[in-house]
Design an enzyme around this catalytic site. Structure first.
Site, short mmCIF file in Angstrom:
data_model
loop_
_atom_site.label_atom_id
_atom_site.label_comp_id
_atom_site.label_asym_id
_atom_site.label_seq_id
_atom_site.Cartn_x
_atom_site.Cartn_y
_atom_site.Cartn_z
N ASP A 1 20.67 -6.34 64.41
CA ASP A 1 20.74 -4.92 64.06
C ASP A 1 21.13 -4.82 62.59
O ASP A 1 21.38 -5.85 61.95
CB ASP A 1 21.73 -4.17 64.96
CG ASP A 1 21.31 -2.72 65.20
OD1 ASP A 1 21.09 -2.00 64.21
OD2 ASP A 1 21.18 -2.32 66.37
N HIS B 1 16.08 -0.56 62.83
CA HIS B 1 17.34 -1.29 62.98
C HIS B 1 17.17 -2.72 62.47
O HIS B 1 17.60 -3.68 63.12
CB HIS B 1 17.81 -1.29 64.44
CG HIS B 1 18.42 0.01 64.88
ND1 HIS B 1 19.69 0.40 64.51
CD2 HIS B 1 17.92 1.02 65.63
CE1 HIS B 1 19.95 1.60 65.04
NE2 HIS B 1 18.89 2.00 65.71
N GLU C 1 14.90 4.42 67.60
CA GLU C 1 15.36 5.07 66.37
C GLU C 1 14.71 4.55 65.09
O GLU C 1 15.39 4.38 64.09
CB GLU C 1 16.90 4.95 66.27
CG GLU C 1 17.62 5.59 67.43
CD GLU C 1 19.13 5.47 67.37
OE1 GLU C 1 19.80 6.50 67.51
OE2 GLU C 1 19.64 4.35 67.19
C1 ACM Z 1 20.29 3.04 71.44
O1 ACM Z 1 21.38 3.42 71.90
N1 ACM Z 1 19.97 3.27 70.18
C2 ACM Z 1 19.33 2.35 72.27
#
Ligand code: ACM
Ligand code: ZN
Length: 702
Positions: A128, A203, A268
């Site tokens: 991440d 991410h 996201e």
């Molecule tokens: C998440 O909580 N962004 C999967």
């Protein structure tokens, strides 16, 4: 037990793998009588779960890390017959090791905890923005550079500042491939499958600290020591080199993890760069895609094809539905259950982990007394109440729900002890959700059994949360009557409370039923066992006013993350604290707050006050202006007042401002408060041009 007598089947524990197909892959039977203990299963996993049950039938001391010395513990086991098998094949726990790094030893302990709960999946969130955690031989800079960030461990996550020029990146770590192999083996011995997650296309900014060439801009970035939102730098979908890189990484991942699935994230992904990038736009043209959502779908489908060719199945977060789902993909539904429902209706497998029931990074008790968490509010009782199978699915679609999992994101969880605190005992409740059949679930019975589970945790030195021992103070509004309920999730432990500001003791009033509150007051309440308070008492100030409990509506709903209890929270007598994540504030992202209250009859009004919160570091600003209106029973305007906040947008830190409109005892039936959002973040701010937030709590009517 002496096994020398095994010829006559006395004093033996027998483990039997038999062809009883009713028990399935994971079921078992236990038969305990005076002479012997017999555990039967069709598959080894079943025997393992049978052993977990045997351990549960023994005294909790059996879980002790040391040999138990005192002789008064008798390792006896009751005679019984049990036939047991799980409701779902996917019984998972997730752990984010990017936001904070947890040593390999803790990962094994986490696996032990998963195993004792008869859960069978460990979803390992390995990459991440805040650090890459898996050794990839072909790309050594991922662990040389992307695994390390500047150390801001002494600062709360939401206040973390970017690196200073020349500052060394010293916080982080990664798992070597040797460590990973050992952990995979350790998990397998406990019948746990590890699902590795490698995030894409978003991410991924930490990758560009080492390999900027796989981003759209090609500019190198630093590994973020905190969360900066939105995170626009994502993999460039226009470059072939990006796919080569990802495939190389996945080849090493596939070698390390025997699981059927690889999780590719997919959540996201901000499309700003893709909209600006010539190569991404060229890809959209060449592939005849409609837009950036379809480009994401192209990306995921391409990775799915690669995984399938290498014998693996793809899982992604529910955003992978946008632009069209990859043909064989399994969907992890986190933004509620909607994504899961849609995927199941399209014939895809689904794992349920909606934030509202499965996000164990949320507060589990009154935020006033808890270590800072990411937000939300998810009690043990709520976790226990979860049913992963949505009603709206038909029988065939329901079969696509493989199970559920608890997610532990670690922005606000810096240590292994804290991870245990957030995961437990909520993991225990979820374990029952995914194992037990609906008709076997019973909250009271669970609470009772949980007392023994706590003893087991004590013997294991597990730092489980005692949030469950605290009293929640919450308003209830029923047919216009306002009362305050004191509730504890604890089993049969009395609550004592005071209304005069003094600390509660066992001599204070015993709580029996919801309290009718008719004046502003401070409630203090605690749980008492054998004359002693458990943990500490809870406290809440009730601000009594004429708007309390009246019919309230919002024209635009608040953000899902900051919705408190909706419109009602604005007239519940409880004011938000100086933390906007406390579950009392309502947050609106880019939208206005338009509130209407029906007082039920015409009443004289002298003032209306609305409180607003500003913390520009968190992109929360005072409204541009607030319009107060009072209307008579025929909805004719009686008076209108337009006010501007006194605090300027440039003020740093937390500001709470009460904006108050005065009325001359005019009679009104309806009240309207319209707070106008500045909408776009001003040019001087790091988030310039993005949506601004407004936060509001309690509209006080006098
Ligand atoms: C998440 O909580 N962004 C999967
Ligand atoms: Zn690009």
């Amino acid at each position: 037990m002496n096994i020398s007598d095994k010829n006559n089947n006395k004093n033996v524990i027998v483990f039997d793998l038999s062809d009883n197909s009713d028990l399935g892959e994971e079921g078992y039977e236990i038969d305990i009588n005076k002479n012997n203990v017999k555990v039967t299963a069709q598959k080894p996993a079943g025997l393992f779960y049978g052993i977990q049950t045997l351990l549960q039938l023994l005294p909790p001391e059996i879980y002790s890390q040391n040999s138990v010395q005192h002789s008064d513990v008798k390792l006896t086991i009751p005679c019984c017959k049990i036939t047991d098998k799980p409701r779902f094949p996917w019984r998972g726990m997730h752990l984010d090791v990017s936001r904070h790094f947890f040593p390999a030893e803790f990962i094994k302990r986490y696996i032990d905890l998963i195993a004792m709960h008869k859960m069978n999946i460990f979803h390992w969130h390995l990459t991440d923005d805040n650090g890459w955690r898996i050794e990839i031989k072909k790309y050594p800079k991922l662990t040389g550079k992307s695994a390390w960030r500047v150390d801001r461990e002494d600062v709360p996550w939401r206040e973390v500042t970017p690196p200073e020029p020349g500052e060394k990146a010293t916080y982080g770590g990664f798992y070597t491939q040797e460590e990973i192999k050992e952990i995979v083996q350790y998990a397998a011995e406990r019948f746990i499958t590890i699902i590795p997650e490698i995030e894409m296309p978003g991410h991924t900014s930490e990758v560009f600290a080492a390999y900027p060439e796989f981003s759209c801009k090609g500019k190198d970035l630093y590994v973020q020591p905190g969360s900066y939102w939105p995170n626009v730098d994502i993999f460039c979908a226009g470059k072939e080199e990006t796919f080569k890189f990802i495939e190389d990484v996945l080849l090493e991942v596939i070698e390390l993890f025997p699981s059927e699935y690889v999780h590719i994230g997919g959540d996201e992904a901000d499309k700003t760069r893709w909209r600006e990038c010539n190569l991404c736009q060229q890809r959209i043209k060449n592939e005849r895609l409609k837009d950036e959502d379809e480009l994401q779908s192209y990306f995921i489908k391409r990775i799915e094809k690669f995984l399938n060719e290498h014998g693996k199945k793809l899982i992604g977060w529910d955003e992978i539905l946008e632009g069209g789902l990859a043909p064989e993909a399994t969907v992890m539904s986190w933004r509620g259950i909607k994504g899961g429902v849609e995927a199941a209706q399209q014939g895809h497998d689904v794992i349920m982990c909606p934030t509202s029931f499965c996000y164990f990074d949320y507060y589990q008790a009154n935020p006033d007394f808890e270590p800072e968490a990411i937000g939300g509010f998810l009690t043990l009782k709520k976790v226990y109440s979860f049913d992963p199978v949505p009603e709206e699915l038909n029988k065939v679609q329901k079969k696509h729900i493989l199970g559920a999992q608890g997610n532990v994101w670690t922005e606000y969880i810096p240590t292994p002890e804290h991870a245990e605190y957030m995961a437990l005992p909520r993991m225990t409740a979820l374990a029952e959700v995914v194992w037990s059949h609906t008709d076997a679930k019973d909250w009271k019975c669970f609470q009772n059994r949980l007392q023994v589970q706590f003893k087991r945790f004590d013997f294991m030195n597990v730092n489980y949360s005692r949030g469950y021992w605290k009293v929640t103070i919450h308003p209830i509004m029923d047919s216009g009557i306002y009362q305050v309920e004191l509730e504890s999730e604890q089993f049969n432990i009395p609550i004592y409370y005071t209304l005069d500001g003094s600390d509660p003791t066992p001599q204070s009033t015993l709580y029996k039923k919801p309290l009718k509150i008719t004046n502003s007051t401070v409630i203090k309440a605690g749980l008492f066992l054998d004359g002693d308070i458990k943990e500490y008492y809870s406290e809440k100030e009730i601000l009594f006013h004429i708007g309390i409990g009246k019919n309230a509506e919002l024209a635009i709903q608040p953000s899902r993350k900051y919705e408190a209890h909706g419109a009602m929270s604005l007239v519940d007598g409880l004011k938000g604290s100086d933390s906007y994540r406390d579950g009392y504030w309502l947050g609106f992202e880019g939208d206005d707050m338009i509130f209407e209250l029906d007082l039920g009859k015409e009443i004289q009004i002298s003032s209306i006050t609305a409180s607003f919160y500003q913390n520009t570091g968190a992109w929360i600003f005072m409204p541009e202006k607030v319009i107060f209106e009072i209307l008579d029973a025929g909805r004719n305007k009686v008076e209108r007042s337009v006010l501007k906040p006194e605090s300027t947008l440039e003020v740093k830190g937390v500001v709470i401002e009460d904006i108050s409109a005065k009325f001359n005892n005019e009679t009104a039936r309806y009240i309207k408060v319209h707070a106008k959002n500045i909408a776009k973040i001003p040019g001087w701010h790091e988030g310039a041009g993005s949506k601004a937030w407004i936060f509001v709590d309690e509209v006080i009517v006098n």
